[in-house]
Motif scaffolding. Structure first.
Motif, PDB file in Angstrom:
ATOM      1  N   ILE A  27       0.815  -1.154  -0.073  1.00  0.00           N
ATOM      2  CA  ILE A  27       0.079  -0.208  -0.101  1.00  0.00           C
ATOM      3  C   ILE A  27       0.855   1.232  -0.012  1.00  0.00           C
ATOM      4  CG2 ILE A  27      -1.736  -1.232   1.222  1.00  0.00           C
ATOM      5  CD1 ILE A  27      -1.070   0.336   3.829  1.00  0.00           C
ATOM      6  N   SER A  28       0.358   2.358  -0.461  1.00  0.00           N
ATOM      7  CA  SER A  28       1.045   3.603  -0.456  1.00  0.00           C
ATOM      8  C   SER A  28       0.103   4.670   0.233  1.00  0.00           C
ATOM      9  CB  SER A  28       1.329   4.066  -1.974  1.00  0.00           C
ATOM     10  OG  SER A  28       2.088   3.264  -2.580  1.00  0.00           O
ATOM     11  N   LEU A  29       0.782   5.510   0.882  1.00  0.00           N
ATOM     12  CA  LEU A  29      -0.147   6.608   1.703  1.00  0.00           C
ATOM     13  C   LEU A  29       0.817   7.669   1.707  1.00  0.00           C
ATOM     14  CD1 LEU A  29      -0.706   4.781   5.184  1.00  0.00           C
ATOM     15  CD2 LEU A  29      -2.505   4.881   3.045  1.00  0.00           C
ATOM     16  N   GLN A  30      -0.135   8.752   1.368  1.00  0.00           N
ATOM     17  CA  GLN A  30       0.526  10.130   1.251  1.00  0.00           C
ATOM     18  C   GLN A  30       0.300  10.904   2.501  1.00  0.00           C
ATOM     19  OE1 GLN A  30      -0.841  13.493  -1.379  1.00  0.00           O
ATOM     20  NE2 GLN A  30       1.075  13.000  -2.498  1.00  0.00           N
ATOM     21  N   SER A  31       1.112  11.622   3.126  1.00  0.00           N
ATOM     22  CA  SER A  31       1.022  12.472   4.349  1.00  0.00           C
ATOM     23  C   SER A  31       1.955  13.570   3.791  1.00  0.00           C
ATOM     24  CB  SER A  31       1.480  11.564   5.552  1.00  0.00           C
ATOM     25  OG  SER A  31       2.898  11.172   5.443  1.00  0.00           O
ATOM     26  N   TYR A  32       1.942  14.570   4.934  1.00  0.00           N
ATOM     27  CA  TYR A  32       2.432  15.982   4.943  1.00  0.00           C
ATOM     28  C   TYR A  32       3.610  15.980   5.900  1.00  0.00           C
ATOM     29  CZ  TYR A  32      -0.592  17.242   1.439  1.00  0.00           C
ATOM     30  OH  TYR A  32      -1.492  17.215  -0.156  1.00  0.00           O
ATOM     31  N   GLU A  33       4.790  16.342   5.951  1.00  0.00           N
ATOM     32  CA  GLU A  33       5.604  16.663   6.751  1.00  0.00           C
ATOM     33  C   GLU A  33       6.191  17.786   6.787  1.00  0.00           C
ATOM     34  OE1 GLU A  33       8.812  13.837   6.713  1.00  0.00           O
ATOM     35  OE2 GLU A  33       7.775  12.085   7.382  1.00  0.00           O
ATOM     36  N   LEU A  34       6.704  18.649   7.882  1.00  0.00           N
ATOM     37  CA  LEU A  34       7.111  20.051   7.934  1.00  0.00           C
ATOM     38  C   LEU A  34       8.325  20.075   7.786  1.00  0.00           C
ATOM     39  CD1 LEU A  34       5.109  21.458  10.977  1.00  0.00           C
ATOM     40  CD2 LEU A  34       4.442  21.576   8.829  1.00  0.00           C
ATOM     41  N   ASP A  35       8.916  20.899   6.872  1.00  0.00           N
ATOM     42  CA  ASP A  35      10.564  21.153   6.717  1.00  0.00           C
ATOM     43  C   ASP A  35      11.073  22.113   7.720  1.00  0.00           C
ATOM     44  OD1 ASP A  35       9.462  23.847   6.183  1.00  0.00           O
ATOM     45  OD2 ASP A  35       9.772  23.552   3.829  1.00  0.00           O
ATOM     46  N   GLY A  36      12.264  22.488   7.683  1.00  0.00           N
ATOM     47  CA  GLY A  36      12.811  23.462   8.634  1.00  0.00           C
ATOM     48  C   GLY A  36      12.189  24.599   8.905  1.00  0.00           C
ATOM     49  N   ALA A  37      11.365  25.103   7.880  1.00  0.00           N
ATOM     50  CA  ALA A  37      10.802  26.388   8.063  1.00  0.00           C
ATOM     51  C   ALA A  37       9.406  26.290   8.264  1.00  0.00           C
ATOM     52  CB  ALA A  37      10.850  27.222   6.345  1.00  0.00           C
ATOM     53  N   GLY A  38       9.011  24.971   8.699  1.00  0.00           N
ATOM     54  CA  GLY A  38       7.606  24.887   9.179  1.00  0.00           C
ATOM     55  C   GLY A  38       6.668  24.854   8.108  1.00  0.00           C
ATOM     56  N   GLN A  39       7.371  24.605   6.837  1.00  0.00           N
ATOM     57  CA  GLN A  39       6.065  24.288   5.650  1.00  0.00           C
ATOM     58  C   GLN A  39       5.888  23.021   5.444  1.00  0.00           C
ATOM     59  OE1 GLN A  39       4.798  27.120   4.110  1.00  0.00           O
ATOM     60  NE2 GLN A  39       5.935  28.138   5.780  1.00  0.00           N
ATOM     61  N   PRO A  40       4.592  22.712   4.984  1.00  0.00           N
ATOM     62  CA  PRO A  40       4.180  21.112   4.845  1.00  0.00           C
ATOM     63  C   PRO A  40       4.599  20.880   3.504  1.00  0.00           C
ATOM     64  CG  PRO A  40       2.094  22.689   4.639  1.00  0.00           C
ATOM     65  CD  PRO A  40       3.190  23.325   5.220  1.00  0.00           C
ATOM     66  N   HIS A  41       5.042  19.423   3.225  1.00  0.00           N
ATOM     67  CA  HIS A  41       5.273  18.981   2.042  1.00  0.00           C
ATOM     68  C   HIS A  41       4.866  17.596   1.879  1.00  0.00           C
ATOM     69  CE1 HIS A  41       8.040  22.245   0.392  1.00  0.00           C
ATOM     70  NE2 HIS A  41       8.566  22.263   1.774  1.00  0.00           N
ATOM     71  N   PRO A  42       4.201  17.190   0.682  1.00  0.00           N
ATOM     72  CA  PRO A  42       3.732  15.954   0.765  1.00  0.00           C
ATOM     73  C   PRO A  42       4.720  14.976   0.555  1.00  0.00           C
ATOM     74  CG  PRO A  42       3.635  16.996  -1.272  1.00  0.00           C
ATOM     75  CD  PRO A  42       4.051  18.207  -0.432  1.00  0.00           C
ATOM     76  N   LYS A  43       4.502  13.727   1.256  1.00  0.00           N
ATOM     77  CA  LYS A  43       5.591  12.735   1.375  1.00  0.00           C
ATOM     78  C   LYS A  43       4.657  11.450   0.897  1.00  0.00           C
ATOM     79  CE  LYS A  43       8.901  10.353   4.145  1.00  0.00           C
ATOM     80  NZ  LYS A  43       9.679  10.333   5.342  1.00  0.00           N
ATOM     81  N   THR A  44       5.230  10.445   0.132  1.00  0.00           N
ATOM     82  CA  THR A  44       4.616   9.202  -0.219  1.00  0.00           C
ATOM     83  C   THR A  44       5.420   8.190   0.680  1.00  0.00           C
ATOM     84  OG1 THR A  44       3.518   9.881  -2.302  1.00  0.00           O
ATOM     85  CG2 THR A  44       3.882   7.509  -1.922  1.00  0.00           C
ATOM     86  N   ARG A  45       4.696   7.647   1.389  1.00  0.00           N
ATOM     87  CA  ARG A  45       5.252   6.336   2.093  1.00  0.00           C
ATOM     88  C   ARG A  45       4.674   4.869   1.662  1.00  0.00           C
ATOM     89  NH1 ARG A  45       4.682   7.069   8.240  1.00  0.00           N
ATOM     90  NH2 ARG A  45       2.724   7.696   7.517  1.00  0.00           N
ATOM     91  N   ASN A  46       5.320   4.028   1.310  1.00  0.00           N
ATOM     92  CA  ASN A  46       5.238   2.615   0.876  1.00  0.00           C
ATOM     93  C   ASN A  46       5.261   1.553   2.015  1.00  0.00           C
ATOM     94  OD1 ASN A  46       4.851   3.595  -1.804  1.00  0.00           O
ATOM     95  ND2 ASN A  46       6.928   3.487  -2.090  1.00  0.00           N
TER      96      ASN A  46
END
Length: 251
Positions: free
Chosen positions: A73-92
């Motif tokens: 399965i693949s799930l997409q979530s969001y993680e914050l970078d060093g500046a606090g901005q969310p970025h999409p991340k796909t995890r398998n």
């Protein structure tokens, strides 16, 4: 001093330069908050907090549930970078389907949820099971329901017919005089439980009549109609449609 309703505290400010040295803003904020305060910028220490639990849905076929295979399965979530901005991340993930799951069951993956802050532990990932529609079976807990067509002579005289299961086929004995709508139980051929015997397959008999006849078949049916004393309306008569006593016998 004290004054005003409820003895609320009141404070007097002075423009005297010595105020900041002995009774200045430091004392004022200390009296309010019970902690030392200075004119320097305050830094809050990062605190430890566990990550939140994430939830997702996963759809499985009946064969995947029975075989207990691994599911990608693949799930997409969001993680914050060093500046606090969310970025999409796909995890398998490779998820092993454990024994004993059915519609609505939950598989828990520890530590695969949201990251914790500081030294806080990560949250969990909860996968809720849904079963994909199947052409042969509907699901009720761990039991599987199916319908099978039988000929009038099979229902009348009794017969053995083949019933497909999730792991091959089995022979089902149809008793003489079985009515349309009769339900029969094949034990232990449903979905596996974590502990104990698997669920059952519930087979509903549906009597079907031929819509086209050969000359020989029509002759035989005509002879049956002329010789048989069976009258289906003698006992049942006519009544409102619906389920009635005796319609759903189970073996």
């Amino acid at each position: 001093g004290n004054g005003g309703p409820g003895n609320a505290r009141s404070f007097r400010f002075s423009s005297d330069d010595s105020f900041g040295e002995t009774h200045g803003f430091s004392d004022f904020f200390q009296s309010l908050f019970g902690q030392n305060f200075s004119g320097q910028q305050t830094h809050w220490r990062d605190f430890d907090q566990a990550g939140r639990t994430h939830e997702a849905d996963i759809t499985l076929t009946l064969r995947e549930i029975v075989s207990g295979a691994r599911k990608s399965i693949s799930l997409q979530s969001y993680e914050l970078d060093g500046a606090g901005q969310p970025h999409p991340k796909t995890r398998n993930f490779q998820v092993k389907i454990p024994r004993g799951v059915t519609e609505g069951s939950v598989i828990r993956l520890p530590g695969q949820g949201e990251k914790g802050s500081g030294s806080g532990s990560p949250g969990d990932l909860r996968l809720r099971i849904h079963i994909a529609p199947d052409s042969k079976f509907s699901v009720d807990g761990y039991d599987l329901h199916t319908a099978v067509a039988v000929a009038p002579w099979e229902a009348t005289l009794g017969a053995k017919i083949e019933i497909q299961t999730l792991e091959g086929s089995v022979a089902l004995k149809i008793p003489r005089g079985s009515q349309s709508g009769r339900k029969m139980r094949i034990r232990g051929k449903g979905l596996p439980r974590k502990i104990g015997q698997a669920g059952d397959i519930i087979v509903e008999l549906q009597i079907r009549v031929p819509t086209s006849l050969s000359e020989e078949e029509e002759k035989l049916f005509s002879e049956l109609a002329a010789t048989s004393t069976f009258n289906p309306r003698k006992k049942m008569g006519q009544r409102a449609a619906g389920r009635h006593k005796g319609d759903h016998k189970q073996n």
